[in-house]
Design a protein around this motif. Structure first.
Motif, PDB file in Angstrom:
ATOM      1  N   LEU A  64     -10.320 -10.388  12.380  1.00  0.00           N
ATOM      2  CA  LEU A  64      -9.380 -10.870  11.375  1.00  0.00           C
ATOM      3  C   LEU A  64      -7.962 -10.390  11.672  1.00  0.00           C
ATOM      4  CD1 LEU A  64     -11.505 -10.191   8.162  1.00  0.00           C
ATOM      5  CD2 LEU A  64     -11.515 -12.192   9.661  1.00  0.00           C
ATOM      6  N   ASN A  65      -6.986 -11.174  11.268  1.00  0.00           N
ATOM      7  CA  ASN A  65      -5.585 -10.811  11.384  1.00  0.00           C
ATOM      8  C   ASN A  65      -5.240  -9.961  10.164  1.00  0.00           C
ATOM      9  OD1 ASN A  65      -2.737 -10.841  11.033  1.00  0.00           O
ATOM     10  ND2 ASN A  65      -2.605 -12.621  12.389  1.00  0.00           N
ATOM     11  N   THR A  66      -5.054  -8.657  10.376  1.00  0.00           N
ATOM     12  CA  THR A  66      -4.853  -7.734   9.253  1.00  0.00           C
ATOM     13  C   THR A  66      -3.630  -8.098   8.406  1.00  0.00           C
ATOM     14  OG1 THR A  66      -3.702  -6.211  10.736  1.00  0.00           O
ATOM     15  CG2 THR A  66      -6.038  -5.794  10.342  1.00  0.00           C
ATOM     16  N   ALA A  67      -2.549  -8.510   9.043  1.00  0.00           N
ATOM     17  CA  ALA A  67      -1.336  -8.858   8.298  1.00  0.00           C
ATOM     18  C   ALA A  67      -1.571 -10.058   7.387  1.00  0.00           C
ATOM     19  CB  ALA A  67      -0.189  -9.133   9.262  1.00  0.00           C
ATOM     20  N   LYS A  68      -2.318 -11.039   7.869  1.00  0.00           N
ATOM     21  CA  LYS A  68      -2.549 -12.260   7.081  1.00  0.00           C
ATOM     22  C   LYS A  68      -3.444 -12.015   5.867  1.00  0.00           C
ATOM     23  CE  LYS A  68      -1.203 -15.591  10.298  1.00  0.00           C
ATOM     24  NZ  LYS A  68      -0.165 -16.489  10.009  1.00  0.00           N
ATOM     25  N   ILE A  69      -4.276 -10.961   5.917  1.00  0.00           N
ATOM     26  CA  ILE A  69      -5.137 -10.682   4.756  1.00  0.00           C
ATOM     27  C   ILE A  69      -4.619  -9.511   3.920  1.00  0.00           C
ATOM     28  CG2 ILE A  69      -7.200 -11.731   5.756  1.00  0.00           C
ATOM     29  CD1 ILE A  69      -8.200  -8.888   6.386  1.00  0.00           C
ATOM     30  N   GLY A  70      -3.364  -9.095   4.192  1.00  0.00           N
ATOM     31  CA  GLY A  70      -2.708  -8.104   3.344  1.00  0.00           C
ATOM     32  C   GLY A  70      -3.045  -6.657   3.648  1.00  0.00           C
ATOM     33  N   LEU A  71      -3.409  -6.362   4.872  1.00  0.00           N
ATOM     34  CA  LEU A  71      -3.661  -4.969   5.257  1.00  0.00           C
ATOM     35  C   LEU A  71      -2.582  -4.552   6.255  1.00  0.00           C
ATOM     36  CD1 LEU A  71      -7.534  -5.172   5.631  1.00  0.00           C
ATOM     37  CD2 LEU A  71      -6.253  -4.063   3.789  1.00  0.00           C
ATOM     38  N   GLY A  72      -1.506  -3.963   5.740  1.00  0.00           N
ATOM     39  CA  GLY A  72      -0.323  -3.707   6.558  1.00  0.00           C
ATOM     40  C   GLY A  72      -0.241  -2.330   7.186  1.00  0.00           C
ATOM     41  N   ILE A  73      -1.081  -1.385   6.757  1.00  0.00           N
ATOM     42  CA  ILE A  73      -0.999  -0.022   7.267  1.00  0.00           C
ATOM     43  C   ILE A  73      -2.292   0.347   7.967  1.00  0.00           C
ATOM     44  CG2 ILE A  73      -0.789   2.435   6.607  1.00  0.00           C
ATOM     45  CD1 ILE A  73       1.810   0.855   6.290  1.00  0.00           C
ATOM     46  N   SER A  74      -2.157   0.818   9.199  1.00  0.00           N
ATOM     47  CA  SER A  74      -3.306   1.287   9.957  1.00  0.00           C
ATOM     48  C   SER A  74      -2.985   2.686  10.464  1.00  0.00           C
ATOM     49  CB  SER A  74      -3.583   0.338  11.126  1.00  0.00           C
ATOM     50  OG  SER A  74      -4.801   0.657  11.746  1.00  0.00           O
ATOM     51  N   THR A  75      -3.932   3.606  10.313  1.00  0.00           N
ATOM     52  CA  THR A  75      -3.691   4.999  10.702  1.00  0.00           C
ATOM     53  C   THR A  75      -4.907   5.589  11.406  1.00  0.00           C
ATOM     54  OG1 THR A  75      -4.580   5.950   8.671  1.00  0.00           O
ATOM     55  CG2 THR A  75      -2.242   5.395   8.664  1.00  0.00           C
ATOM     56  N   PHE A  76      -4.653   6.670  12.108  1.00  0.00           N
ATOM     57  CA  PHE A  76      -5.707   7.552  12.567  1.00  0.00           C
ATOM     58  C   PHE A  76      -5.565   8.818  11.745  1.00  0.00           C
ATOM     59  CE2 PHE A  76      -5.125   4.946  16.414  1.00  0.00           C
ATOM     60  CZ  PHE A  76      -6.433   4.515  16.582  1.00  0.00           C
ATOM     61  N   VAL A  77      -6.668   9.380  11.323  1.00  0.00           N
ATOM     62  CA  VAL A  77      -6.632  10.611  10.540  1.00  0.00           C
ATOM     63  C   VAL A  77      -7.546  11.623  11.218  1.00  0.00           C
ATOM     64  CG1 VAL A  77      -7.019  11.661   8.278  1.00  0.00           C
ATOM     65  CG2 VAL A  77      -6.266   9.275   8.423  1.00  0.00           C
ATOM     66  N   MET A  78      -6.954  12.755  11.579  1.00  0.00           N
ATOM     67  CA  MET A  78      -7.736  13.829  12.183  1.00  0.00           C
ATOM     68  C   MET A  78      -8.174  14.775  11.068  1.00  0.00           C
ATOM     69  SD  MET A  78      -5.633  14.248  15.789  1.00  0.00           S
ATOM     70  CE  MET A  78      -4.543  15.444  15.121  1.00  0.00           C
ATOM     71  N   HIS A 109     -17.052  11.670  15.534  1.00  0.00           N
ATOM     72  CA  HIS A 109     -17.177  13.122  15.659  1.00  0.00           C
ATOM     73  C   HIS A 109     -16.598  13.464  17.028  1.00  0.00           C
ATOM     74  CE1 HIS A 109     -20.118  16.725  14.937  1.00  0.00           C
ATOM     75  NE2 HIS A 109     -18.863  17.058  14.767  1.00  0.00           N
ATOM     76  N   VAL A 110     -15.607  14.360  17.071  1.00  0.00           N
ATOM     77  CA  VAL A 110     -14.875  14.593  18.313  1.00  0.00           C
ATOM     78  C   VAL A 110     -14.811  16.072  18.681  1.00  0.00           C
ATOM     79  CG1 VAL A 110     -13.429  12.525  18.086  1.00  0.00           C
ATOM     80  CG2 VAL A 110     -12.637  14.686  17.094  1.00  0.00           C
ATOM     81  N   THR A 111     -14.445  16.318  19.933  1.00  0.00           N
ATOM     82  CA  THR A 111     -14.163  17.674  20.381  1.00  0.00           C
ATOM     83  C   THR A 111     -12.679  17.936  20.194  1.00  0.00           C
ATOM     84  OG1 THR A 111     -13.723  16.942  22.642  1.00  0.00           O
ATOM     85  CG2 THR A 111     -15.992  17.561  22.132  1.00  0.00           C
ATOM     86  N   GLY A 112     -12.267  19.184  20.358  1.00  0.00           N
ATOM     87  CA  GLY A 112     -10.848  19.515  20.248  1.00  0.00           C
ATOM     88  C   GLY A 112     -10.539  20.237  18.956  1.00  0.00           C
ATOM     89  N   THR A 113      -9.299  20.116  18.512  1.00  0.00           N
ATOM     90  CA  THR A 113      -8.863  20.869  17.334  1.00  0.00           C
ATOM     91  C   THR A 113      -9.350  20.262  16.022  1.00  0.00           C
ATOM     92  OG1 THR A 113      -6.767  19.677  17.318  1.00  0.00           O
ATOM     93  CG2 THR A 113      -6.809  21.771  18.502  1.00  0.00           C
ATOM     94  N   SER A 114      -9.758  19.010  16.043  1.00  0.00           N
ATOM     95  CA  SER A 114     -10.294  18.355  14.849  1.00  0.00           C
ATOM     96  C   SER A 114     -11.792  18.181  15.002  1.00  0.00           C
ATOM     97  CB  SER A 114      -9.650  16.982  14.646  1.00  0.00           C
ATOM     98  OG  SER A 114      -8.264  17.121  14.443  1.00  0.00           O
TER      99      SER A 114
END
Length: 165
Positions: free
Chosen positions: A60-74, A103-108
């Motif tokens: 889906l095209n996120t902008a066309k369905i009203g989802l304007g913010i995408s993030t990564f959260v550690m 689930h990741v390695t590293g500081t997070s």
């Protein structure tokens, strides 16, 4: 019982084509790979049955369905015991805006991909849902400003033809 599956050039070509166009007709796919329609369909069914092809999705095209913010959260958890991890995973699975959790390695401990309507919605999501997960110690948000590559096509190895299934 696991057994070895050989992916030949035709199987790899089928997988490459289906990744870029899952709506392709069997007739068109057969033309592109140089087989008649019956064996083409048989090969696709085999790849599906062996779970080499997991599923088909509409992107889906996120902008066309009203989802304007995408993030990564550690995310860092308060503890690394099985209970804390299970509590976190169960909570994450209840939040629709979290579209990926790794689930990741590293500081997070985990990295999430989160999508929201706008910054205000994102902020409410973080405050009211993610921060409320009891085992979350800290989080760091990385807002995606621009995306220059978003490929869902996996590279199909050519050297190693053996896949454990």
């Amino acid at each position: 019982m696991a057994h070895n599956l050989k992916l030949d050039k035709i199987d790899r070509k089928i997988l490459e084509i289906l990744q870029s166009n899952a709506k392709i007709t069997n007739a068109q796919l057969s033309k592109e790979i140089g087989l008649s329609p019956a064996p083409t369909l048989e090969r696709v069914k085999k790849l599906e049955t062996l779970n080499v092809i997991d599923s088909y999705h509409a992107k889906l095209n996120t902008a066309k369905i009203g989802l304007g913010i995408s993030t990564f959260v550690m995310i860092k958890l308060t503890g690394h015991d099985k209970g804390s991890i299970q509590t976190f995973i169960e909570a994450v699975n209840q939040i629709n805006e979290i579209i990926e959790c790794h689930h990741v390695t590293g500081t997070s401990d985990f990295i999430l991909r989160v999508i929201a309507k706008d910054i205000a919605s994102y902020q409410q999501l973080m405050l009211n849902k993610v921060n409320e997960i009891t085992v979350v110690d800290s989080l760091q948000s990385l807002v995606i400003l621009s995306t220059f590559k978003d490929s869902k096509s996996l590279p199909i190895p050519e050297e190693s033809d053996v896949v454990k299934v």
